[in-house]
Design a protein around this motif. Structure first.
Motif, PDB file in Angstrom:
ATOM      1  N   ASN A 119       8.483 -10.956  31.455  1.00 18.87           N
ATOM      2  CA  ASN A 119       8.434 -11.321  29.551  1.00 18.87           C
ATOM      3  C   ASN A 119       8.290 -12.546  30.142  1.00 18.87           C
ATOM      4  OD1 ASN A 119      11.403 -12.294  30.675  1.00 18.87           O
ATOM      5  ND2 ASN A 119      12.721 -11.261  29.014  1.00 18.87           N
ATOM      6  N   GLY A 127      12.566 -15.247  33.945  1.00 17.91           N
ATOM      7  CA  GLY A 127      11.796 -13.945  33.336  1.00 17.91           C
ATOM      8  C   GLY A 127      12.387 -12.675  34.206  1.00 17.91           C
ATOM      9  N   MET A 128      12.412 -11.881  33.359  1.00 18.68           N
ATOM     10  CA  MET A 128      13.585 -10.065  33.319  1.00 18.68           C
ATOM     11  C   MET A 128      11.905  -9.407  34.156  1.00 18.68           C
ATOM     12  SD  MET A 128      15.717  -8.587  34.334  1.00 18.68           S
ATOM     13  CE  MET A 128      14.868  -7.556  35.390  1.00 18.68           C
ATOM     14  N   THR A 129      11.563  -8.929  34.936  1.00 14.64           N
ATOM     15  CA  THR A 129      10.190  -8.097  35.349  1.00 14.64           C
ATOM     16  C   THR A 129      11.009  -6.600  36.060  1.00 14.64           C
ATOM     17  OG1 THR A 129       8.950 -10.038  35.698  1.00 14.64           O
ATOM     18  CG2 THR A 129       8.174  -7.893  36.990  1.00 14.64           C
ATOM     19  N   ARG A 154      13.946 -12.464  37.890  1.00 10.63           N
ATOM     20  CA  ARG A 154      15.143 -11.378  38.428  1.00 10.63           C
ATOM     21  C   ARG A 154      14.237 -10.235  37.960  1.00 10.63           C
ATOM     22  NH1 ARG A 154      20.891 -10.131  37.316  1.00 10.63           N
ATOM     23  NH2 ARG A 154      21.064  -7.781  38.307  1.00 10.63           N
ATOM     24  N   VAL A 166      11.626  -0.661  28.198  1.00 13.36           N
ATOM     25  CA  VAL A 166      11.739  -1.677  29.419  1.00 13.36           C
ATOM     26  C   VAL A 166      11.175  -2.696  28.450  1.00 13.36           C
ATOM     27  CG1 VAL A 166      10.233  -3.509  30.852  1.00 13.36           C
ATOM     28  CG2 VAL A 166      12.106  -1.063  32.246  1.00 13.36           C
ATOM     29  N   VAL A 169      13.454  -3.170  25.745  1.00 22.59           N
ATOM     30  CA  VAL A 169      14.796  -3.792  25.768  1.00 22.59           C
ATOM     31  C   VAL A 169      14.475  -5.835  26.646  1.00 22.59           C
ATOM     32  CG1 VAL A 169      15.613  -3.481  28.318  1.00 22.59           C
ATOM     33  CG2 VAL A 169      17.101  -4.785  27.023  1.00 22.59           C
ATOM     34  N   SER A 170      13.330  -6.019  27.397  1.00 20.07           N
ATOM     35  CA  SER A 170      13.230  -7.126  27.988  1.00 20.07           C
ATOM     36  C   SER A 170      11.819  -7.658  27.829  1.00 20.07           C
ATOM     37  CB  SER A 170      13.282  -7.091  29.264  1.00 20.07           C
ATOM     38  OG  SER A 170      12.619  -6.141  29.440  1.00 20.07           O
ATOM     39  N   GLY A 171      10.434  -6.528  27.867  1.00 21.98           N
ATOM     40  CA  GLY A 171       9.491  -7.095  26.968  1.00 21.98           C
ATOM     41  C   GLY A 171       8.870  -8.052  26.163  1.00 21.98           C
ATOM     42  N   ALA A 173      11.986  -8.225  23.941  1.00 24.70           N
ATOM     43  CA  ALA A 173      13.000  -8.811  23.064  1.00 24.70           C
ATOM     44  C   ALA A 173      13.182 -10.016  23.520  1.00 24.70           C
ATOM     45  CB  ALA A 173      14.275  -8.165  23.929  1.00 24.70           C
ATOM     46  N   PRO A 174      12.698 -10.978  23.802  1.00 26.90           N
ATOM     47  CA  PRO A 174      12.639 -12.812  23.744  1.00 26.90           C
ATOM     48  C   PRO A 174      12.330 -13.183  22.376  1.00 26.90           C
ATOM     49  CG  PRO A 174      11.523 -11.821  25.736  1.00 26.90           C
ATOM     50  CD  PRO A 174      11.931 -10.586  24.726  1.00 26.90           C
ATOM     51  N   GLY A 210      24.348 -14.717  27.837  1.00 24.15           N
ATOM     52  CA  GLY A 210      24.057 -14.063  28.941  1.00 24.15           C
ATOM     53  C   GLY A 210      24.140 -13.678  30.009  1.00 24.15           C
TER      54      GLY A 210
END
Length: 267
Positions: A119, A127-129, A154, A166, A169-171, A173-174, A210
């Motif tokens: 993201n 990032g969250m991957t 992460r 995913v 919730v993250s891709g 979500a920003p 967060g």
């Protein structure tokens, strides 16, 4: 080259900057291409990487090849490079809706493929991957790619069926979080705070909240209850948010996002 990028837009540049800063791969070992030449030249100048207009050069020389073009261009790019992909090359995808099976079918042969969903906070190293791999990829190769992706945030291994969740919730979500920060700032401005200060207070509060979830290990509901004093200001605000459908609105938005991702896979 250790790391190649076909497509060098904002996400790719964020990933490149992260791995260079983390000293996982040096700029001299990274090569990238992009149809938009000014964008590519800017990346080469600012990041110090090698650039080229030849996708085959990247595909044939990279140990890890990241396809960072838009999903609509995947088939075109894969057809161009499939003849030069080596047996040891690991292809990494970052496109929503592109399954491992679909990408392998596009190559027309057995290829090592890792599907990821990063993201945009990768741009600031936060990032969250999510990632999953096909059966051609060894554990050692998975570890190497994971280590590379951790250069900008992460990384968690997931089963492929979870990828639509995913995305929600993250891709994607920003965007929801940016809307929350903007709304918090607007509320502060309504009560007399300057716009700049309001934005700082809102963004820092979201970031800190967060971090509390990740570092304390407590359930978000527990952390919420810690702020809600009996008869206080916070529980009054929570009551109003519940009345306005705050949580259900977010859940419904995520469900719509995941459904869109699923439909992209079928197209």
């Amino acid at each position: 080259m250790k790391l190649g990028f076909i497509g060098c837009g904002n996400m790719a540049q964020a990933m490149i900057a992260g791995v260079i800063k983390a000293k996982i791969v040096s700029e001299k070992e990274i090569i990238a291409s992009d149809k938009h030449r000014p964008n590519l030249e800017k990346a080469g100048e600012q990041l110090g990487i090698k650039i080229t207009d030849d996708n085959k050069e990247i595909a044939s020389s990279s140990k890890i090849l990241i396809l960072s073009v838009k999903p609509v261009f995947y088939d075109e790019v894969i057809q161009e490079i499939t003849s030069v992909i080596g047996e040891e090359t690991v292809v990494v995808t970052i496109a929503p809706g592109k399954t491992l099976e679909e990408v392998e079918r596009a190559f027309g042969k057995k290829v090592k493929i890792i599907r990821t969903m990063p993201n945009t906070p990768a741009m600031v190293g936060a990032g969250m991957t999510a990632m999953c791999a096909n059966d051609q990829v060894s554990e050692k190769e998975i570890h190497k790619v994971k280590e590379t992706l951790e250069g900008f945030g992460r990384v968690e291994m997931v089963s492929e069926y979870m990828m639509d969740a995913v995305v929600a919730v993250s891709g994607s979500a920003p965007a929801y979080v940016f809307m929350l920060i903007d709304a918090l700032a607007d509320g502060a401005v309504l009560k007399g705070m300057g716009r700049r200060e309001a934005r700082i207070f809102a963004a820092q509060t979201v970031m800190g909240s967060g971090k509390m979830v990740l570092e304390t290990g407590l359930h978000p509901a527990e952390l919420k209850d810690m702020v809600c004093s009996p008869g206080g200001t916070t529980i009054e605000a929570v009551r109003k948010l519940e009345a306005e459908g705050f949580r259900s609105g977010i859940i419904e938005a995520m469900a719509a996002c995941a459904e869109k991702s699923q439909n992209m896979e079928k197209d």
